[in-house]
Design a protein around this motif. Sequence first.
Motif, PDB file in Angstrom:
ATOM      1  N   VAL A 192      -4.050   1.963  -9.361  1.00  0.00           N
ATOM      2  CA  VAL A 192      -4.870   0.773  -9.128  1.00  0.00           C
ATOM      3  C   VAL A 192      -4.126  -0.441  -9.672  1.00  0.00           C
ATOM      4  O   VAL A 192      -3.662  -0.429 -10.818  1.00  0.00           O
ATOM      5  N   ALA A 193      -4.016  -1.458  -8.855  1.00  0.00           N
ATOM      6  CA  ALA A 193      -3.345  -2.694  -9.276  1.00  0.00           C
ATOM      7  C   ALA A 193      -4.104  -3.886  -8.722  1.00  0.00           C
ATOM      8  O   ALA A 193      -4.913  -3.757  -7.796  1.00  0.00           O
ATOM      9  N   ALA A 194      -3.831  -5.066  -9.297  1.00  0.00           N
ATOM     10  CA  ALA A 194      -4.520  -6.266  -8.817  1.00  0.00           C
ATOM     11  C   ALA A 194      -3.725  -7.512  -9.155  1.00  0.00           C
ATOM     12  O   ALA A 194      -3.005  -7.571 -10.162  1.00  0.00           O
ATOM     13  N   THR A 195      -3.870  -8.510  -8.283  1.00  0.00           N
ATOM     14  CA  THR A 195      -3.494  -9.883  -8.589  1.00  0.00           C
ATOM     15  C   THR A 195      -4.802 -10.660  -8.735  1.00  0.00           C
ATOM     16  O   THR A 195      -5.885 -10.075  -8.732  1.00  0.00           O
ATOM     17  N   ALA A 196      -4.722 -11.968  -8.838  1.00  0.00           N
ATOM     18  CA  ALA A 196      -5.931 -12.773  -8.977  1.00  0.00           C
ATOM     19  C   ALA A 196      -6.736 -12.844  -7.681  1.00  0.00           C
ATOM     20  O   ALA A 196      -7.868 -13.331  -7.692  1.00  0.00           O
ATOM     21  N   SER A 197      -6.189 -12.332  -6.579  1.00  0.00           N
ATOM     22  CA  SER A 197      -6.893 -12.435  -5.307  1.00  0.00           C
ATOM     23  C   SER A 197      -7.091 -11.119  -4.574  1.00  0.00           C
ATOM     24  O   SER A 197      -7.792 -11.086  -3.561  1.00  0.00           O
ATOM     25  N   LYS A 198      -6.493 -10.036  -5.074  1.00  0.00           N
ATOM     26  CA  LYS A 198      -6.607  -8.785  -4.332  1.00  0.00           C
ATOM     27  C   LYS A 198      -6.482  -7.580  -5.260  1.00  0.00           C
ATOM     28  O   LYS A 198      -5.714  -7.588  -6.217  1.00  0.00           O
ATOM     29  N   VAL A 199      -7.265  -6.531  -4.931  1.00  0.00           N
ATOM     30  CA  VAL A 199      -7.185  -5.236  -5.607  1.00  0.00           C
ATOM     31  C   VAL A 199      -6.584  -4.249  -4.622  1.00  0.00           C
ATOM     32  O   VAL A 199      -6.897  -4.279  -3.424  1.00  0.00           O
ATOM     33  N   ILE A 200      -5.722  -3.372  -5.104  1.00  0.00           N
ATOM     34  CA  ILE A 200      -5.105  -2.367  -4.244  1.00  0.00           C
ATOM     35  C   ILE A 200      -5.177  -1.007  -4.920  1.00  0.00           C
ATOM     36  O   ILE A 200      -5.029  -0.909  -6.146  1.00  0.00           O
ATOM     37  N   VAL A 201      -5.447   0.019  -4.128  1.00  0.00           N
ATOM     38  CA  VAL A 201      -5.432   1.405  -4.592  1.00  0.00           C
ATOM     39  C   VAL A 201      -4.433   2.167  -3.740  1.00  0.00           C
ATOM     40  O   VAL A 201      -4.512   2.138  -2.507  1.00  0.00           O
ATOM     41  N   ILE A 202      -3.493   2.831  -4.387  1.00  0.00           N
ATOM     42  CA  ILE A 202      -2.502   3.640  -3.685  1.00  0.00           C
ATOM     43  C   ILE A 202      -2.764   5.104  -4.015  1.00  0.00           C
ATOM     44  O   ILE A 202      -2.748   5.503  -5.178  1.00  0.00           O
ATOM     45  N   THR A 203      -3.030   5.899  -2.995  1.00  0.00           N
ATOM     46  CA  THR A 203      -3.241   7.339  -3.135  1.00  0.00           C
ATOM     47  C   THR A 203      -2.102   8.052  -2.413  1.00  0.00           C
ATOM     48  O   THR A 203      -1.328   7.428  -1.679  1.00  0.00           O
ATOM     49  N   PRO A 204      -1.969   9.370  -2.590  1.00  0.00           N
ATOM     50  CA  PRO A 204      -0.903  10.092  -1.877  1.00  0.00           C
ATOM     51  C   PRO A 204      -1.007   9.982  -0.360  1.00  0.00           C
ATOM     52  O   PRO A 204      -0.009  10.134   0.348  1.00  0.00           O
ATOM     53  N   LYS A 205      -2.206   9.704   0.170  1.00  0.00           N
ATOM     54  CA  LYS A 205      -2.394   9.706   1.621  1.00  0.00           C
ATOM     55  C   LYS A 205      -2.465   8.314   2.248  1.00  0.00           C
ATOM     56  O   LYS A 205      -2.064   8.128   3.394  1.00  0.00           O
ATOM     57  N   ARG A 206      -3.001   7.320   1.496  1.00  0.00           N
ATOM     58  CA  ARG A 206      -3.133   6.007   2.104  1.00  0.00           C
ATOM     59  C   ARG A 206      -3.303   4.913   1.055  1.00  0.00           C
ATOM     60  O   ARG A 206      -3.445   5.207  -0.142  1.00  0.00           O
ATOM     61  N   ILE A 207      -3.312   3.661   1.527  1.00  0.00           N
ATOM     62  CA  ILE A 207      -3.489   2.496   0.659  1.00  0.00           C
ATOM     63  C   ILE A 207      -4.783   1.787   1.037  1.00  0.00           C
ATOM     64  O   ILE A 207      -5.070   1.596   2.217  1.00  0.00           O
ATOM     65  N   TYR A 208      -5.555   1.396   0.032  1.00  0.00           N
ATOM     66  CA  TYR A 208      -6.790   0.641   0.242  1.00  0.00           C
ATOM     67  C   TYR A 208      -6.629  -0.727  -0.404  1.00  0.00           C
ATOM     68  O   TYR A 208      -5.976  -0.867  -1.449  1.00  0.00           O
ATOM     69  N   THR A 209      -7.246  -1.758   0.185  1.00  0.00           N
ATOM     70  CA  THR A 209      -7.200  -3.097  -0.398  1.00  0.00           C
ATOM     71  C   THR A 209      -8.599  -3.713  -0.412  1.00  0.00           C
ATOM     72  O   THR A 209      -9.461  -3.352   0.393  1.00  0.00           O
ATOM     73  N   TYR A 210      -8.796  -4.646  -1.345  1.00  0.00           N
ATOM     74  CA  TYR A 210     -10.090  -5.330  -1.478  1.00  0.00           C
ATOM     75  C   TYR A 210      -9.800  -6.747  -1.954  1.00  0.00           C
ATOM     76  O   TYR A 210      -9.151  -6.940  -2.994  1.00  0.00           O
ATOM     77  N   SER A 211     -10.272  -7.727  -1.211  1.00  0.00           N
ATOM     78  CA  SER A 211     -10.053  -9.132  -1.573  1.00  0.00           C
ATOM     79  C   SER A 211     -11.193  -9.641  -2.443  1.00  0.00           C
ATOM     80  O   SER A 211     -12.369  -9.412  -2.137  1.00  0.00           O
ATOM     81  N   ALA A 212     -10.858 -10.323  -3.521  1.00  0.00           N
ATOM     82  CA  ALA A 212     -11.857 -10.886  -4.431  1.00  0.00           C
ATOM     83  C   ALA A 212     -11.197 -11.948  -5.293  1.00  0.00           C
ATOM     84  O   ALA A 212      -9.969 -12.003  -5.415  1.00  0.00           O
TER      85      ALA A 212
END
Length: 339
Positions: free
Chosen positions: A217-237
Amino acid sequence: MKLQRLPFFAALLSVMLLTGGCAGKTVYEPKKVDAEVKGVQKLDKGIRSVVREGAVLDKKSVVTKKSGVIENILPSGFHFINESDGNIIVGNDDGKLEIISKTTKKPIFSKDFGQPVVSATQKGSLLALVLADNTIVLYDTRSDTERYRESLGKVITIDARAANPVFINDLIVFPTLDGRLLIMDSNKKIVLRDVALSDKDLFNNVIFLEVHGNILVAATASKVIVITPKRIYTYSADVKDILYVGHDIYVFTKGGKIIHLNEQLQKVEEKDFEYANFVAVAEMNGKLYGVERQGYLIEMDRKLGNVTIKELDDEVEKPSIIAKDVLYIGDKAIDLKVQ
């Protein structure tokens, strides 16, 4: 007249304070205050500066999220960077870095990297660094040799809560100052993957990076990202801070919302503390804590229920951090276990 150079981290803190104070005049006002905080202790000297994993408590001591207060370990003119591999990593504005043993409180490694070190993590003899000019470095402290160096895109401003690199088995994840994650094979010394989180012009550095098992799980001030073995998810906030607890992710926004997400970044719950400005957050013993700048300690369970709001004795205008069950605000320490 000789111009005085403003030290890197002092300048960075000044920018953060200025931008934090110009967002608008509307402030958080709770409908109900349940009590005043208890267990407030006055410190001889207070918090001087705060980074992601700890703070400088006075001229010689630090407080870290892992260990709490460590006295008389900080060399003169140095600031705290990270606690890693059982040691304390510190640096100064001229680019010198030292690794100090928590046991002996003596340096076990010292090196001038030419640029201030923003973040750093140690694993054995390997030292992963991000420098203030957005250069990543992999250094071998045993052989005293540089194994890898790459200069990345220029940055104008960064958030002082910069995330530190993470070692995952034979991989190293470097959180860059221009909103990317560089994933390196530590044996072959090659970058395997370059993941872009966001491309904002200001304060775009990675401010959060944690790994639980095979989930990153990582984040900048504008986006959260989750990297799993199968895919990547993103969330803007509009991200102010993040907690990653078990399989739950809690995003504290700049507008006062707390958004509970799962590891696929699907929303589970949301709580809106309208206009709240969270300056420190933590999870302890199944409870979430948020320190609000107007002078409130907000406590709730992990489902964002059973909210309790306690009043501090003043607005939070000084550096603050929660470490080892204690909230430090300036020259005050508040024991959260007795609240």
